[in-house]
Design a protein around this motif. Structure first.
Motif, PDB file in Angstrom:
ATOM      1  N   GLY A 140       0.811  -1.214   0.000  1.00 25.67           N
ATOM      2  CA  GLY A 140       0.000   0.000   0.000  1.00 25.67           C
ATOM      3  C   GLY A 140       0.837   1.253   0.000  1.00 25.67           C
ATOM      4  N   ASP A 141       2.097   1.145   0.475  1.00 26.51           N
ATOM      5  CA  ASP A 141       3.035   2.263   0.405  1.00 26.51           C
ATOM      6  C   ASP A 141       4.090   1.970  -0.659  1.00 26.51           C
ATOM      7  OD1 ASP A 141       2.854   4.504   2.715  1.00 26.51           O
ATOM      8  OD2 ASP A 141       1.938   2.639   3.401  1.00 26.51           O
ATOM      9  N   ASP A 142       5.074   2.843  -0.785  1.00 27.76           N
ATOM     10  CA  ASP A 142       6.094   2.653  -1.815  1.00 27.76           C
ATOM     11  C   ASP A 142       6.982   1.443  -1.557  1.00 27.76           C
ATOM     12  OD1 ASP A 142       5.228   4.778  -3.278  1.00 27.76           O
ATOM     13  OD2 ASP A 142       6.632   6.206  -2.413  1.00 27.76           O
ATOM     14  N   CYS A 143       7.128   1.066  -0.304  1.00 30.40           N
ATOM     15  CA  CYS A 143       7.875  -0.143   0.069  1.00 30.40           C
ATOM     16  C   CYS A 143       7.161  -0.830   1.224  1.00 30.40           C
ATOM     17  CB  CYS A 143       9.303   0.193   0.527  1.00 30.40           C
ATOM     18  SG  CYS A 143      10.459   0.563  -0.797  1.00 30.40           S
ATOM     19  N   ALA A 144       7.314  -2.116   1.291  1.00 28.16           N
ATOM     20  CA  ALA A 144       6.957  -2.830   2.515  1.00 28.16           C
ATOM     21  C   ALA A 144       8.146  -2.760   3.468  1.00 28.16           C
ATOM     22  CB  ALA A 144       6.624  -4.285   2.201  1.00 28.16           C
ATOM     23  N   VAL A 145       7.875  -2.754   4.756  1.00 28.60           N
ATOM     24  CA  VAL A 145       8.921  -2.779   5.767  1.00 28.60           C
ATOM     25  C   VAL A 145       8.746  -4.046   6.577  1.00 28.60           C
ATOM     26  CG1 VAL A 145       9.926  -1.627   7.768  1.00 28.60           C
ATOM     27  CG2 VAL A 145       9.039  -0.259   5.874  1.00 28.60           C
TER      28      VAL A 145
END
Length: 295
Positions: free
Chosen positions: A24-29
């Protein structure tokens, strides 16, 4: 459908994530316990699959399984998955949704074997054919990775999972027949729990054929791997010929070497000896066999 609408359709079918920041964001963390193992594998329409043979769900399943097998071969627990796709204009939203169901079904199956795994991101693009590129992230959880280079003379060669079933299934589907082997050709079932938990000295995911992948272990370890045809036949899936067991690929079982007893759920298929390459019943096998995209 727009790209955002297509992504929303896919997201409805994905399992819950354990990532600190999920898709959902630019990267998964991610927050693994220690070191991670990362691998990627690709599925190309009319090279790895045909839409008249495989459903979208079959291809989604296979996209996950062929990647997680690589992580498990290092003894990493598959924890996160990413998939990037090209989709041609003639593919419907229903097919994409079916592909997403296959991703979810594969993740649910893996949960029963080794714990939760989520789809934490990816990308979509238009293209002339379907291409699905998967990337798996595995958590080593404090375990030492098992390399291809640890085989030594005197070690046993062992195998777990289906052996030759995919080659048999390919033969059947070409003839317009059905059966369990066809299902395993379309949806391989790597026993990742047995690979993650094994005390092996060397190990590989058998994706390109037993002889070809054993040759890779032999080369990395500076030894020869001698297979016993009787033991290989006994370890093979039902109705599989010796040739299919030796040279068929895409089962995504595991070949390993062990210095000690044969682990539970594994079958002994040979031994490590001095020399080079692969032998069957004492005779050197000159042919690579198996699958080579550029052979």
């Amino acid at each position: 459908m727009s790209e955002d609408e297509l992504l929303a359709l896919i997201a409805r079918h994905l399992p819950a994530s354990t990532a600190t920041v999920p898709t959902g964001d630019d990267c998964a963390v991610l927050a693994p316990e220690g070191e991670v193992a990362i691998s990627t594998d690709i599925l190309v329409e009319n090279v790895h699959f045909r839409r008249d043979w495989s459903s979208g769900a079959d291809i989604g399943w296979r996209c996950v399984m062929q990647n997680v097998a690589d992580a498990a071969a290092m003894r990493a627990r598959p924890m996160s998955f990413f998939v990037a796709m090209t989709i041609p204009e003639n593919v419907t939203a229903d097919w994409v949704e079916d592909f997403s169901r296959g991703l979810r079904e594969a993740c649910d199956h893996l949960y029963s074997l080794s714990g939760p795994i989520a789809i934490d991101g990816g990308d979509l693009s238009r293209g002339p054919i379907i291409v699905a590129a998967g990337t798996v992230v595995g958590d080593m959880e404090g375990r030492e990775p098992v390399l291809r280079s640890g085989a030594r003379p005197g070690h046993k060669i062992v195998h777990t999972g289906n052996l030759g079933a995919s080659a048999r299934g390919y033969e059947l589907i070409q003839a317009g027949k059905t059966g369990k082997a066809v299902r395993l050709f379309l949806r391989p079932e790597p026993p990742v729990n047995r690979a993650v938990g094994v005390g092996a000295t060397a190990m590989m995911d058998v994706s390109d054929g037993l002889v070809r992948d054993c040759r890779r272990i032999a080369k990395a370890s500076g030894v020869a791997l001698e297979l016993d045809s009787t033991l290989v036949t006994a370890a093979a899936s039902p109705d599989v010929t010796l040739e299919q067991a030796l040279y068929g690929g895409e089962d995504h079982g595991f070949a390993a070497t062990v210095d000690g007893p044969v682990p539970d759920g594994w079958n002994e298929i040979g031994r490590v000896v001095k020399g080079t390459g692969v032998l069957v019943d004492g005779k050197q096998v000159d042919a690579m066999g198996g699958w080579d995209h550029f052979g």
